[in-house]
Motif scaffolding. Structure first.
Motif, PDB file in Angstrom:
ATOM      1  N   LEU A  92       1.796   9.874   4.063  1.00 55.75           N
ATOM      2  CA  LEU A  92       1.872   8.688   4.728  1.00 55.75           C
ATOM      3  C   LEU A  92       2.494   8.701   6.267  1.00 55.75           C
ATOM      4  O   LEU A  92       2.563   7.588   6.867  1.00 55.75           O
ATOM      5  N   LEU A  93       2.983   9.919   6.591  1.00 53.93           N
ATOM      6  CA  LEU A  93       3.400  10.056   8.031  1.00 53.93           C
ATOM      7  C   LEU A  93       2.315   9.674   9.064  1.00 53.93           C
ATOM      8  O   LEU A  93       1.263   9.981   8.993  1.00 53.93           O
ATOM      9  N   GLY A  94       2.971   8.807  10.144  1.00 53.50           N
ATOM     10  CA  GLY A  94       1.976   8.449  11.284  1.00 53.50           C
ATOM     11  C   GLY A  94       1.012   7.451  10.667  1.00 53.50           C
ATOM     12  O   GLY A  94       0.159   7.142  11.754  1.00 53.50           O
ATOM     13  N   THR A  95       0.963   6.772   9.567  1.00 50.92           N
ATOM     14  CA  THR A  95      -0.232   5.797   9.055  1.00 50.92           C
ATOM     15  C   THR A  95       0.397   4.484   9.104  1.00 50.92           C
ATOM     16  O   THR A  95       1.566   3.953   9.050  1.00 50.92           O
ATOM     17  N   ASP A  96      -0.587   3.450   9.160  1.00 52.43           N
ATOM     18  CA  ASP A  96      -0.297   2.152   8.670  1.00 52.43           C
ATOM     19  C   ASP A  96      -0.020   1.882   7.311  1.00 52.43           C
ATOM     20  O   ASP A  96       0.802   1.132   6.772  1.00 52.43           O
ATOM     21  N   THR A  97      -0.389   2.914   6.577  1.00 51.12           N
ATOM     22  CA  THR A  97       0.105   2.950   5.143  1.00 51.12           C
ATOM     23  C   THR A  97       1.489   2.845   4.879  1.00 51.12           C
ATOM     24  O   THR A  97       2.286   2.061   4.035  1.00 51.12           O
ATOM     25  N   ASP A 119       0.807  -1.181  -0.086  1.00 45.99           N
ATOM     26  CA  ASP A 119      -0.111  -0.023  -0.104  1.00 45.99           C
ATOM     27  C   ASP A 119       0.864   1.258   0.091  1.00 45.99           C
ATOM     28  O   ASP A 119       1.731   1.447   0.804  1.00 45.99           O
ATOM     29  N   TYR A 120       0.270   2.268  -0.895  1.00 45.48           N
ATOM     30  CA  TYR A 120       0.833   3.448  -0.927  1.00 45.48           C
ATOM     31  C   TYR A 120      -0.165   4.484  -1.130  1.00 45.48           C
ATOM     32  O   TYR A 120      -1.452   4.134  -0.413  1.00 45.48           O
ATOM     33  N   LYS A 133       3.811   1.909   7.094  1.00 47.91           N
ATOM     34  CA  LYS A 133       4.159   0.652   7.355  1.00 47.91           C
ATOM     35  C   LYS A 133       4.373  -0.239   6.378  1.00 47.91           C
ATOM     36  O   LYS A 133       5.300  -1.135   6.249  1.00 47.91           O
ATOM     37  N   HIS A 134       3.388  -0.394   5.601  1.00 45.45           N
ATOM     38  CA  HIS A 134       3.088  -1.618   4.534  1.00 45.45           C
ATOM     39  C   HIS A 134       3.645  -0.959   3.130  1.00 45.45           C
ATOM     40  O   HIS A 134       3.279  -1.455   2.067  1.00 45.45           O
TER      41      HIS A 134
END
Lengths: 267, 326
Positions: free
Chosen positions: B154-159, B129-130, B161-162
């Motif tokens: 995407l900072l701070g997100t699960d996105t 995911d992006y 991480k993946h």
């Protein structure tokens, strides 16, 4: 007199009343764009829509058509056609005032999930399309407005997957993770009420309920217990003029506005 | 100031990454700077430039100016093990996955609907995911010949991480910033309104990432509604979207974006689009692929026998807005 409307019509009208004129708004297909068009027609004639694929300030044609997102009718008479890189850069550098997003789940700090349900990323129970441009909207726009159906399961303590950032992510503030300062979710508009975020704690706070409902009606339908403002305002149902504009000019085919439960309110 | 950059977080995704010097050498040795005729049949273009296992990118969306005839040809030639960039996409990835062409997908937006969702839920395709912005910045870095692009997505997100991004402490501002690795696809397929035989290409309307995708990719196949003389570009050089030397093959493909529309030419076919997005089961998908792709030999035969002149004429008739598209 009694007025009948759908969940979606109420959310669209309520969101359209929030916007200020002479501001820019980042919108995607569906509800967010219908909000912007309704606002432009009735309340904020100089609101400027911005699309992620690269259209700035279109005078979108109505009726609103299926699948027209990047096509001639929707990007009609734009001020600029550009690239996605530029569209997001306008937002990253600070030109975009409002962003509007939907969400499958939301948590106490306004984090939203549009990626997946379940606890195993590699085998999700339900898979959604993912961020699209949602993460950029939530990261960059000065004020993000989230519009979503009011259902118990959508309000959670921690999203199964944080797709787009709210005010606090697993305990960290937006500035701690590097997001642009003074940005974040501004309002959450649901089919039953409206929420803001507490100035100090940044927690979800109920600030308005749809006329005819009580605060408890709204709270009972939530998987978390939000803060409740000292004074919760009554939100008017859609006005006859709003409904006429939506049903006759913007979405006569009911592609967007016909979705959701029907509601009746005595005026 | 410390003499190193502090890494705060690393995304978990596998990434397709090409060293900038490797890409430069490819451009030096394999990209033709001669003004040579690259017009070819779609079969030849896909055979020559799309290989099993390639990383494939494409531009714009399934509804507007998507490279649908090229995607159908990739499916018809039964390419395998592709890694696909799904940015702003509704149909392409779904069809490619349905035809078994795809192993991995980098997701910006993975539309549309229950069929592709089930493929992911079952683990039949692997996703990373992006967001639309971060995958576009990856292409921008690839197009600039630099190894990564810093951005605040995407900072701070699960996105995050993946994804294949990392977060570092920026040495200038001292704030955390995301770095997205450059993306240099093996091949990209792009549909445009006008191209000449050398590959100069012109897009009318919003561009998404037409030039960035072409510049970042090792091989580029352009399909065009209309082949025009080079003088058309020399007369309006401001309007050249992609210069010829980025392009390896030019395919003449009227209705190349069908069932989507192309601005100034024809509107999308909503009925066909709904037929596609309502596909749920494997059986329905295979039936669709057989009827509309495998059982016809070419894009022309598809238009003649599966769409028909009457319908095409209606789609042209529906396309009456020309402002900005000529």
């Amino acid at each position: 007199m009694e007025i009948e409307f759908t969940d979606t019509e109420f959310m669209i009208c309520n969101a359209a009343r929030l916007l200020e004129d002479n501001k820019t708004i980042f919108v995607g297909w569906g509800v967010p764009q219908v909000v912007a068009i309704l606002a432009e027609k009735l309340y904020t004639p100089n609101i400027v829509q911005v699309f992620e694929f690269g259209a700035i300030g279109p005078q979108s044609r109505t009726p609103f058509l299926r699948g027209t997102m990047g096509g001639p009718s929707n990007t009609y008479r734009s001020l600029q056609w550009c690239s996605m890189n530029l569209a997001f850069s306008y937002a990253q550098v600070g030109y975009i005032d409002y962003g509007m997003l939907g969400a499958a789940q939301i948590d106490r700090y306004g984090n939203i999930n549009s990626t997946m349900i379940g606890d195993d990323y590699s085998r999700p129970k339900v898979r959604f399309p993912g961020s699209g441009g949602g993460n950029e909207v939530a990261s960059y726009c000065w004020k993000t407005i989230i519009v979503m159906a009011h259902e118990k399961r959508r309000f959670v303590e921690r999203c199964d997957f944080i797709t787009s950032p709210g005010h606090r992510m697993d305990g960290k503030t937006r500035e701690e993770v590097g997001l642009p300062a003074e940005t974040g979710p501004f309002r959450v508009i649901t089919s039953k009420g409206m929420f803001g975020f507490d100035e100090e704690t940044k927690e979800l706070k109920l600030i308005g309920v749809l006329k005819g409902l009580t605060v408890d009606d709204v709270l009972d339908d939530m998987g978390i217990k939000p803060l409740v403002a000292d004074e919760v305002v009554e939100l008017s149902p859609p006005t006859p003029q709003e409904l006429k504009t939506l049903r006759e000019e913007i979405d006569p085919y009911g592609l967007i506005i016909s979705k959701g439960a029907k509601f009746k309110v005595e005026l | 100031m410390e003499d190193y950059i502090e890494i705060l977080q690393r995304g978990e995704a596998d990434i397709h990454f090409v060293h900038p010097d490797e890409f430069r050498k490819f451009v030096r040795d394999k990209k033709n700077r001669g003004l040579e005729d690259k017009l070819m049949d779609v079969k030849e273009a896909v055979k020559k430039y799309v290989k099993n296992g390639d990383y494939l990118a494409y531009d714009f969306s399934s509804l507007t100016r998507g490279p649908q005839s090229l995607i159908r040809e990739i499916i018809r030639q039964r390419k395998k093990n592709l890694w696909v960039l799904a940015k702003f996409t509704l149909l392409e990835t779904v069809l490619l996955a349905g035809a078994g062409c795809v192993d991995k997908i980098d997701v910006g937006f993975l539309g549309f609907g229950p069929y592709i969702a089930r493929k992911v839920q079952e683990g039949a395709v692997k996703v990373y995911d992006y967001s639309n912005g971060s995958v576009t910045y990856r292409l921008v870095a690839g197009a600039m010949g630099i190894p990564f692009m810093p951005a605040r997505d995407l900072l701070g997100t699960d996105t995050m991480k993946h994804s294949g991004g990392i977060v570092v402490r920026d040495p200038f501002s001292k704030i955390p910033v995301a770095l997205f690795p450059a993306l240099n696809p093996d091949v990209s397929v792009i549909h445009v309104q006008e191209a000449d035989i050398y590959g100069n290409a012109r897009v009318y309307g919003p561009t998404v990432a037409t030039l960035e995708t072409a510049m970042a990719s090792k091989r580029v196949i352009i399909s065009a509604e209309r082949i025009v003389e080079t003088i058309e570009f020399r007369e309006h050089p401001n309007w050249t979207t992609v210069p010829y030397y980025c392009v390896d093959a030019v395919v003449h493909a009227p209705f190349g974006a069908y069932p989507g529309g192309t601005q100034g030419y024809y509107e999308m076919d909503s009925d066909h689009y709904l037929k596609l997005t309502s596909i749920k089961t494997e059986e329905e998908m295979q039936k669709y692929l057989e009827e509309y792709i495998y059982s016809v030999d070419s894009h022309e035969e598809f238009l003649e026998k599966r769409v028909g002149v009457k319908r095409l004429r209606e789609l042209i008739q529906n396309s009456q807005i020309l402002e900005g598209y000529r």
